[in-house]
Design a protein around this motif. Structure first.
Motif, short mmCIF file in Angstrom:
data_model
loop_
_atom_site.label_atom_id
_atom_site.label_comp_id
_atom_site.label_asym_id
_atom_site.label_seq_id
_atom_site.Cartn_x
_atom_site.Cartn_y
_atom_site.Cartn_z
N ALA A 64 0.84 -1.05 0.03
CA ALA A 64 0.19 0.01 -0.16
C ALA A 64 0.86 1.16 -0.16
O ALA A 64 0.37 2.16 -0.69
CB ALA A 64 -0.99 0.01 1.30
N ARG A 65 1.98 1.32 0.68
CA ARG A 65 2.82 2.53 0.72
C ARG A 65 3.29 2.75 -0.62
O ARG A 65 3.46 4.00 -1.04
CB ARG A 65 3.89 2.12 1.62
N ILE A 67 2.20 1.89 -3.53
CA ILE A 67 1.06 2.25 -4.35
C ILE A 67 1.02 3.73 -3.94
O ILE A 67 0.58 4.69 -5.07
CB ILE A 67 -0.20 1.44 -4.05
N GLN A 68 0.92 4.10 -2.80
CA GLN A 68 0.64 5.70 -2.43
C GLN A 68 1.75 6.48 -2.99
O GLN A 68 1.36 7.51 -3.52
CB GLN A 68 0.26 5.75 -0.98
N MET A 71 0.77 6.88 -6.63
CA MET A 71 -0.48 7.64 -6.95
C MET A 71 0.27 8.92 -6.75
O MET A 71 -0.42 9.87 -7.64
CB MET A 71 -1.30 7.08 -5.78
N TYR A 102 -6.00 12.14 -8.51
CA TYR A 102 -6.63 11.24 -7.79
C TYR A 102 -7.60 10.46 -8.19
O TYR A 102 -7.59 9.24 -8.29
CB TYR A 102 -6.98 11.97 -6.52
N TRP A 112 -5.22 -1.01 -7.37
CA TRP A 112 -4.21 -0.53 -6.53
C TRP A 112 -5.21 0.58 -5.63
O TRP A 112 -4.66 1.03 -4.47
CB TRP A 112 -3.14 0.00 -7.34
N THR A 115 -6.44 -0.96 -2.89
CA THR A 115 -5.38 -1.34 -1.76
C THR A 115 -4.88 -0.02 -1.26
O THR A 115 -4.11 -0.13 0.29
CB THR A 115 -4.17 -2.10 -2.54
N ALA A 116 -4.62 0.93 -1.83
CA ALA A 116 -3.89 2.24 -1.32
C ALA A 116 -4.33 2.42 0.19
O ALA A 116 -3.44 3.00 0.96
CB ALA A 116 -3.97 3.34 -2.14
N PRO A 136 0.30 9.88 4.33
CA PRO A 136 0.48 8.99 2.92
C PRO A 136 0.70 10.14 1.76
O PRO A 136 -0.22 11.17 2.00
CB PRO A 136 -1.01 8.64 2.80
#
Length: 207
Positions: A64-65, A67-68, A71, A102, A112, A115-116, A136
């Motif tokens: 998740a980290r 993916i963030q 993003m 976003y 993703w 999951t983020a 995040p």
């Protein structure tokens, strides 16, 4: 032939496990991430993974980290504003890019996106701070640009208080409608047009 644990240098196995987790969640979201399946794909035993991740949740948090981070990078690509624009206009355009970026990420990468922030059974992971005590990156960008709006004189300090929650609620809610709700399957041109409407309206609302 699958690689054995000894074939990995220090750190390589952790990277391989995260990459496998990224591939799994990109395709099918959080439900596709199983530690045993990921280790099998990488070619090691589950016990080898425990050197880097205590359990599935720890691996999911690492995925998740990352993916963030990705993003936020794509959001930044939507943020440039004309250098000759007035400071208030530049600040507003940058904030607009945060919101549109976003939504665009969510639409392009639904697995993703799931999951983020909502990686563990629907519970928000790391909304304010993650296990590494950082905001995040997508949320940090929003906070930074709202502060930039105040600095540019486009948003009063009084209106700034709590504005991140209004903005995030609007863009995240719209993204959810597109990814999982009644807007799913709509023509992309329409989605983009409606996304602009949502972002412009919420900026006008907080101002």
């Amino acid at each position: 032939m699958p690689r054995t644990r000894d074939a990995y240098h220090h750190g390589d196995l952790r990277r391989a496990l995260v990459d496998a987790g990224l591939a799994a969640t990109r395709a099918q979201g959080t439900t596709a991430l199983a530690l045993r399946d990921v280790t099998r794909q990488v070619g090691v035993s589950p016990n080898a993974a425990y050197r880097h991740f205590a359990d599935r949740k720890a691996l999911l948090s690492a995925v998740a980290r990352e993916i963030q981070d990705r993003m936020a990078e794509q959001m930044r690509a939507r943020m440039p504003a004309p250098a000759d624009a007035a400071p208030r206009d530049r600040a507003r355009l940058r904030l607009r890019g945060v919101g549109l970026g976003y939504i665009a990420f969510a639409v392009a990468e639904p697995g993703w996106f799931e999951t983020a922030f909502f990686g563990s059974g629907g519970a928000p992971e790391g909304v304010l701070h993650d296990s590494h005590d950082r905001l995040p990156p997508p949320f940090a960008l929003l906070v930074e640009e709202l502060d930039g709006m105040v600095g540019a004189g486009a948003l009063s300090p009084e209106r700034r208080d709590g504005a991140e929650w209004a903005c995030w609620s609007a863009v995240h809610g719209f993204a959810e409608l597109v990814v999982h709700g009644p807007l799913r399957g709509q023509d992309r041109e329409r989605i983009d047009r409606w996304a602009e409407r949502v972002v412009d309206d919420i900026i006008s609302g907080i101002v």
